[in-house]
Design a protein around this motif. Structure first.
Motif, short mmCIF file in Angstrom:
data_model
loop_
_atom_site.label_atom_id
_atom_site.label_comp_id
_atom_site.label_asym_id
_atom_site.label_seq_id
_atom_site.Cartn_x
_atom_site.Cartn_y
_atom_site.Cartn_z
N THR A 90 2.43 -68.60 -1.09
CA THR A 90 2.21 -67.21 -1.68
C THR A 90 2.24 -66.03 -0.81
OG1 THR A 90 0.08 -67.42 -1.63
CG2 THR A 90 1.02 -68.10 -3.71
N ASP A 112 -2.51 -67.62 -8.05
CA ASP A 112 -3.80 -67.54 -7.13
C ASP A 112 -4.45 -68.76 -7.51
OD1 ASP A 112 -5.80 -65.69 -5.83
OD2 ASP A 112 -6.99 -66.60 -7.57
N ASP A 119 1.07 -64.23 -11.51
CA ASP A 119 0.37 -64.00 -10.55
C ASP A 119 -1.19 -64.99 -10.43
OD1 ASP A 119 1.55 -62.68 -8.51
OD2 ASP A 119 0.24 -61.00 -8.60
N GLN A 125 2.27 -60.81 -14.04
CA GLN A 125 0.88 -60.67 -13.82
C GLN A 125 0.28 -62.12 -14.20
OE1 GLN A 125 -0.45 -58.19 -11.82
NE2 GLN A 125 -2.24 -60.18 -11.63
#
Lengths: 295, 295
Positions: free
Chosen positions: B234, B226, B222, B219
């Motif tokens: 992505t 981002d 992630d 996470q």
């Protein structure tokens, strides 16, 4: 209120108390979704599916604790389907059972999530040993509930209902759609009572036949109420089917034809109960109730 | 592509083939919802959760058929959560894995229903004797998957993610949210492999520890992607967290702090695998992969 209605209301209360105790408590930072689950599941309702499950099970000798847990699982699946069906992108309903729908009372995202979690919770409940000490029975309940509610059951029925073909559907398509959308879960209710009581194959088949016919009669009555009823009586918007130009049992068969079809289905449902004799009195009465109900 | 990536891709292919065979066929008037289920589940994906389940199970000696069925169930739950999270009322994403999201390719109603039916299907799969001949193991899988994905797991995590508190969340709230939202299902993947192989309590605990740390590292990566990544790499919209003023591991810890935290979690994940010695080589490599991945 006659004796049957009083008994139905009393069973509904018992189911609501059981659901209240079984559903998770709304705490932690995720409390909002649990609060919405409880709002959706614990709101007023006839609890007809639980009644059928409990009566079918009681008749053959199932244990009350297991029946109330199965009834709760069924109501959670029913409630999840209502929450999602009411969404703006689906049937776009603001009122349900006389109260704001979940996306109105909370918001759309919470409504999607609460429906999702109600479905999960139903399977979690059924997997628990408190539902039935026999693991194979619990697995059978889970399999049957998944079949009744998935793409080839309730969700598939809702998909057909939403599709454009619905406009000029004939009686076969409407019947198939309603058997999937509403009938499968009502049939599961009767079957679940039979599974928990270890019923014989013949008894199960009789109960399934009963539930299939009652389910279809129930849906025809719904269409009749939509065509004739008032928001005041039904607790939800009426006349929607006609306004949306949707084919229903009423648009295809006419008011009298639909009433007649529902009557015949209820009679047929009661015929299925013959092997149970006097002990099926309440399930017979439930078939009549489906025809009489005003909401 | 190095050896590990080739192996991951090969496992992903095997899982996709199994899913394709297990998912219902799109036929009947309800075909649209099944077609959307298949679009969501069979699209390109790393299949990292299946890889962890399959590797954990293989390491201790579970049967391949059961592992592929469990992997399919996990991917169906993962896919359902993506379909619902992408909805306009949730994260409102138009692109996922480089393709239009389900509500863009189909429509919103179909996306809600396809997500619902994918969830149902996951439980139906696990309840089937082909998953494991032992009924109690199947029930344990169902219970654990329900816990990982329900209001106290994935759905609860998404609820926290959607809530306003997310704006000024601290590291504890973010960690808790991500453990629920993403970590619980990754942990289930490892646990499922352990359940199917009849692992000892100690082995299970080690695998759970591994999966929890890998899930959190995943996470954080992630959030880093981002913050740093491009749509091109992505396959989904980037920079959204910051634009929405959401707290993330990156906004709280900074880029270097987040990278460091992810590295430490991956190292800790590998420490958990010590009891398995050389046989855990691929799971160790998976922990590194989580840090390196560009999408």
């Amino acid at each position: 209120m006659d004796d049957f209605r009083a008994l139905l209301a009393e069973t509904a209360d018992r189911v609501t108390v059981a659901m209240d105790a079984l559903l998770p408590r709304a705490n932690g930072p995720e409390a909002r979704v649990i609060s919405a689950m409880r709002y959706a599941a614990l709101g007023p309702g006839k609890r007809l599916r639980p009644f059928i499950a409990i009566e079918a099970g009681r008749m053959i000798g199932a244990d009350e604790t297991g029946l109330l847990r199965v009834a709760t699982a069924i109501e959670c699946i029913h409630a999840y389907s209502l929450v999602h069906d009411d969404l703006p992108c689906m049937d776009d309903d603001d009122v349900r059972r006389g109260r704001p729908t979940v996306h109105k009372e909370y918001d759309e995202a919470t409504a999607v999530l609460a429906g999702d979690a109600l479905q999960t919770f139903a399977f979690e409940l059924l997997a628990d040993p408190d539902t039935d000490a026999n693991p194979n029975r619990r697995l059978e309940l889970i399999t049957k509930l998944a079949q009744a509610s998935g793409a080839k059951g309730m969700v598939g029925g809702q998909m057909i209902d939403m599709s454009a073909d619905r406009i000029d559907a004939d009686i076969n398509i409407i019947t198939r759609m309603q058997r999937m959308k509403t009938g499968a879960l009502i049939a599961f209710a009767a079957e679940a009572g039979a599974i928990l009581s270890g019923a014989t194959k013949d008894d199960r088949r009789a109960l399934e036949g009963y539930a299939h016919d009652v389910g279809l009669a129930f849906q025809i009555r719904d269409d009749l109420l939509d065509a004739e009823g008032s928001l005041d009586e039904t607790g939800k918007a009426v006349g929607k089917d006609e306004n949306q130009g949707k084919a229903t049992f009423v648009t295809i068969l006419g008011l009298e034809g639909a009433r007649d079809r529902a009557r015949r289905l209820a009679a047929q449902a009661k015929d299925h109960l013959e092997p149970f004799g006097e002990s099926a009195k309440l399930l017979r009465r439930a078939a009549d109730y489906v025809l009489e109900r005003r909401s």
